[in-house]
Write a protein that holds these residues in place. Structure first.
Motif, PDB file in Angstrom:
ATOM      1  N   CYS A  28       0.739  -1.298  -0.061  1.00  0.00           N
ATOM      2  CA  CYS A  28       0.137  -0.063  -0.061  1.00  0.00           C
ATOM      3  C   CYS A  28       0.772   1.315  -0.021  1.00  0.00           C
ATOM      4  N   GLU A 235      -0.773  -6.871   0.508  1.00  0.00           N
ATOM      5  CA  GLU A 235      -1.264  -5.856  -0.222  1.00  0.00           C
ATOM      6  C   GLU A 235      -2.892  -5.831  -0.083  1.00  0.00           C
ATOM      7  N   GLU A 236      -3.496  -6.714  -0.595  1.00  0.00           N
ATOM      8  CA  GLU A 236      -5.099  -6.978  -0.571  1.00  0.00           C
ATOM      9  C   GLU A 236      -5.434  -6.994   0.740  1.00  0.00           C
ATOM     10  N   ARG A 239      -5.045  -3.310   1.949  1.00  0.00           N
ATOM     11  CA  ARG A 239      -5.912  -2.266   1.258  1.00  0.00           C
ATOM     12  C   ARG A 239      -7.367  -2.472   1.744  1.00  0.00           C
ATOM     13  N   ASN A 240      -7.879  -3.649   1.948  1.00  0.00           N
ATOM     14  CA  ASN A 240      -9.247  -3.900   2.627  1.00  0.00           C
ATOM     15  C   ASN A 240      -9.355  -3.274   3.745  1.00  0.00           C
ATOM     16  N   ILE A 242      -7.864  -0.463   5.136  1.00  0.00           N
ATOM     17  CA  ILE A 242      -7.818   1.019   4.815  1.00  0.00           C
ATOM     18  C   ILE A 242      -9.024   1.532   4.276  1.00  0.00           C
ATOM     19  N   ASN A 243      -9.536   0.728   3.513  1.00  0.00           N
ATOM     20  CA  ASN A 243     -10.665   1.092   2.783  1.00  0.00           C
ATOM     21  C   ASN A 243     -11.897   1.015   3.617  1.00  0.00           C
ATOM     22  N   ARG A 257     -12.782  -2.415  -4.474  1.00  0.00           N
ATOM     23  CA  ARG A 257     -11.788  -3.323  -5.101  1.00  0.00           C
ATOM     24  C   ARG A 257     -10.918  -2.611  -5.930  1.00  0.00           C
ATOM     25  N   THR A 259      -9.912   0.671  -5.782  1.00  0.00           N
ATOM     26  CA  THR A 259      -9.688   1.981  -5.035  1.00  0.00           C
ATOM     27  C   THR A 259      -8.483   1.661  -4.181  1.00  0.00           C
ATOM     28  N   TYR A 260      -7.178   2.486  -4.536  1.00  0.00           N
ATOM     29  CA  TYR A 260      -5.882   2.114  -3.725  1.00  0.00           C
ATOM     30  C   TYR A 260      -5.689   3.520  -2.981  1.00  0.00           C
ATOM     31  N   ILE A 278      -5.754   6.208  -7.470  1.00  0.00           N
ATOM     32  CA  ILE A 278      -4.961   5.929  -6.457  1.00  0.00           C
ATOM     33  C   ILE A 278      -4.209   7.055  -5.810  1.00  0.00           C
ATOM     34  N   GLU A 280      -1.846   8.382  -2.699  1.00  0.00           N
ATOM     35  CA  GLU A 280      -0.526   7.853  -2.077  1.00  0.00           C
ATOM     36  C   GLU A 280       0.124   8.850  -1.223  1.00  0.00           C
TER      37      GLU A 280
END
Length: 455
Positions: A28, A235-236, A239-240, A242-243, A257, A259-260, A278, A280
């Motif tokens: 991430c 990473e997955e 990411r989940n 954070i989202n 799914r 959105t990064y 994305i 960052e």
């Protein structure tokens, strides 16, 4: 009580098949080792020592802004040997040391706090983190006698009965510093790999009658990364997490799914984020923004009510109620005012754009100060580079820049000026003037027919 931490970051990581140290691979948007360091800081552990070895200079370069100290493990002879290499950091200290792996970025801050609190509350000599898994292959096993932790056995050293145990060692620990230093002197490498295991310290302390505790956590908290497959899995998972945090805070993610969002990004409530975006670094997006599809935003501040579509914004600021895109490129050190318009195929580089200014399409502005209430016609170029140096352009308030204008820096355009379309401006335009800098039109009668080009 004094608290410090060791972060094990000396290995290269053969299975990840990379020329850079494993701990520098990102999850991430942040290096794994920096996830671990930042989690330590957020758990109120201020004194952090990073044990480096393979690629030491690269690891130092990527962590030096985190205010950490370093210990060097020149040969990789096991986790116990790594901690031995940090004796200089630990000696003379009285309190608790947490020891975490630099390739395990998913441990929650509350998990670290729980581990530390359990260790201090129970007055343990050592406290370890564990998890129950269906398939513990490859993990060290926690061997108990009732509620007591007796020892930890590495997978490759397990006997038949120990292989059936499904409580795995997460390789995350708290130790009484003095007890740890005493035990390190007694470590042996009499095992299948000829290495010094930190896990053997548990057995040494147990044999001395010391109290050993364990805190069970979710398996996800403990995941370490040893391959590209595991890197993608981490990473997955992150990411989940954070989202989900942003969703719970009042942000709308149309499709989580795709959105990064980086771990340090902040987003205000009632902001709507469309797919394929994305965000960052230390980006801050305020309330009531609309981020349409296909944007990359890094280390930037986006004020309230901004709308952005299919654009790249790097290390810049966007003011309230401004619209950006589609296909705009805001390069570092730019600042766009409020109620402004940065349109399609517009590039802004190291420039300030005033409130209410409109740069609607096909324009480049670099190294410039632009006032408020200006309008840029299509095809305007600030010619900021003379082949040797970058030069500055200053444009006053309420200026109208006609289509296909070149502003050759360094040049100044005053307030309330007009520049005729197709002009190349090389000298100052005074306030209130109209500037025309183009060749006079001349029509040659009958030229097409004379040249035989008539159709």
């Amino acid at each position: 009580m004094y608290k410090c931490a060791l972060v094990l970051a000396a290995g290269q990581g053969k299975r990840i098949k990379s020329d850079i140290p494993k701990v520098l691979h990102k999850v991430c948007g942040k290096e794994m080792v920096n996830h671990v360091i930042d989690n330590m800081r957020n758990a109120n552990i201020e004194d952090v020592n990073v044990i480096i070895g393979k690629g030491a200079e690269l690891v130092k370069k990527e962590t030096e802004n985190r205010n950490v100290s370093y210990s060097l493990q020149e040969e990789q002879l096991g986790t116990g040997h790594a901690v031995k290499c940090a004796k200089g950091f630990l000696e003379g200290k009285d309190g608790v040391v947490a020891i975490f792996a630099g390739d395990a970025p998913l441990t929650k801050i509350e998990t670290i706090n729980n581990l530390m609190e359990e260790h201090i509350l129970k007055k343990n000599s050592a406290t370890l983190l564990s998890a129950y898994v269906e398939d513990p292959t490859g993990y060290g096993r926690i061997i108990r006698d009732g509620d007591e932790v007796v020892k930890i056995v590495e997978h490759k050293d397990c006997n038949e009965e120990e292989l059936k145990v499904n409580e795995m060692n997460a390789a995350m620990y708290c130790f009484d510093i003095k007890d740890l230093l005493s035990s390190l002197e007694k470590l042996s490498n009499d095992n299948n790999q000829g290495e010094y295991y930190l896990t053997d310290v548990i057995g040494i302390l147990k044999n001395e009658g010391k109290r050993i505790g364990a805190v069970v956590t979710d398996y996800e908290d403990t995941i370490g990364v040893n391959s590209r497959v595991q890197l993608a899995e981490a990473e997955e998972i992150l990411r989940n997490r954070i989202n989900e945090k942003h969703l719970n805070n009042g942000v709308t993610l149309i499709d989580p799914r795709t959105t990064y969002i980086g771990v340090d990004v902040k987003i205000g409530k009632d902001t709507i984020v469309y797919p394929n975006n994305i965000f960052e670094g230390n980006t801050v997006i305020a309330e009531n923004c609309t981020i349409l599809q296909g944007c990359r935003i890094k280390d930037s501040i986006i004020a309230k009510g901004v709308e952005i579509q299919s654009s790249v914004i790097l290390e810049s600021r966007i003011g309230e109620n401004t619209t950006v895109g589609p296909f705009a490129y805001i390069r570092p050190e730019s600042s766009i005012g409020k109620d402004a318009r940065i349109g399609d195929f517009v590039e802004i580089k190291k420039s300030t754009i005033g409130d209410g200014t409109k740069v609607s399409h096909l324009t480049y502005i670099g190294d410039a100060e632009v006032g408020s209430g200006c309008n840029f016609g299509c095809g305007t170029v600030v010619v900021n580079y003379d082949g040797k140096t970058k030069n500055k352009t200053i444009i006053g308030d309420n200026s109208f820049i006609g289509c296909n204008t070149n502003l050759v820096s360094p040049v100044e355009v005053g307030d309330n000026t007009y520049i005729a379309a197709g002009s190349t401006i090389t000298s100052k335009v005074e306030e209130g003037d109209l500037a025309i800098a183009r060749a006079k039109q001349r029509n040659i009668k009958g030229w097409v027919e004379k040249k035989g080009l008539m159709k």
